[in-house]
Design a protein around this motif. Structure first.
Motif: not given
Length: 244
Positions: A10-11, A79-83, A212-219, A228-230
């Motif tokens: 993912f991500a 991968p690290p989530v988007s915290g 903990i929620v597996p959501i990722w963001k791309k800037e 972007k991860g944690h």
């Protein structure tokens, strides 16, 4: 005899590995999560550092290093989530408490799910796309989720809140796909009998979501983009929050 192991990515991982899922052949039907990561690192040494900080998910739950996995399990490398700094998919039914959606989110719809006669306080946290971060202009964000696990972990947050603040309710809706400037990416609504518990539970919910929620963001910028991860120190979604 060999067994086929399939691990979803993912991500930014599909971009790095060049595939959406990795398939490995192994001579055992069981293996620990740590050993699986070692196999992946050996197969993809150029990505060993990234594999080292990622977590294995097994059947929509994070797997600690010692967890035993089976080849028939639904596995993913996350991968690290988007915290970070403080501020396949479709729309779920309107009254579901935990929602991953590609559609715009209305704050009032999410808040309505937690309004009950016994509660005298409710709060909504609304996360939106901001334009500037550390002097760099964001054009838009793109979110991706491991949807079934994201919903399961959002429900876990609601269960934790109900245990810590008896009677409190929580509802979470999160966007995926492209989210433009000033558009809403997440709404977390919390209600409780009293406002003190409501404030605390609301803060807990957003911090736990980032953990903990597996959501990722791309800037996405005018001249490039980056997943972007944690960004709040070492990422370990298997441990509880300790400041609450």
């Amino acid at each position: 005899m060999t067994y086929t192991w399939t691990i979803q990515l993912f991500a930014g991982l599909p971009e790095r590995f060049g595939v959406a899922a990795i398939t490995l052949e192994h001579n055992s039907d069981t293996i620990t999560a740590a050993a699986l990561k070692q196999l992946l690192a050996a197969a993809y040494p150029q990505h060993a550092a990234l594999i080292g900080i990622a977590f294995v998910a097994c059947n929509h739950s994070y797997a600690a290093d010692q967890t035993t996995l089976r080849s028939s399990d639904e596995l993913a490398l996350l991968p690290p989530v988007s915290g970070g700094e403080e501020p396949a998919s479709g729309t779920a039914a309107s009254m579901e408490m935990y929602v991953i959606t590609a559609d715009p989110i209305r704050e009032s719809d999410v808040v309505a799910k937690v309004i009950v006669p016994a509660h005298g306080a409710s709060l909504a946290f609304v996360g939106t796309t901001r334009e500037w971060t550390h002097g760099q202009r964001t054009v838009k964000l793109e979110y991706e989720a491991y949807a079934p696990m994201a919903i399961a972990t959002m429900k876990k947050i609601g269960d934790e809140i109900a245990e810590r603040w008896p009677g409190a309710l929580c509802a979470i809706s999160h966007r995926i796909g492209i989210v433009g400037l000033a558009e809403t990416s997440v709404v977390i609504a919390v209600s409780a009998p009293h406002r003190g518990d409501c404030y605390e539970a609301s803060r807990y919910a957003i911090e736990r979501l980032k953990q903990i929620v597996p959501i990722w963001k791309k800037e996405i910028w005018e001249d490039g983009s980056e997943w972007k991860g944690h960004q709040l120190g070492p990422w370990n979604p298997t441990v509880p929050l300790t400041d609450y």
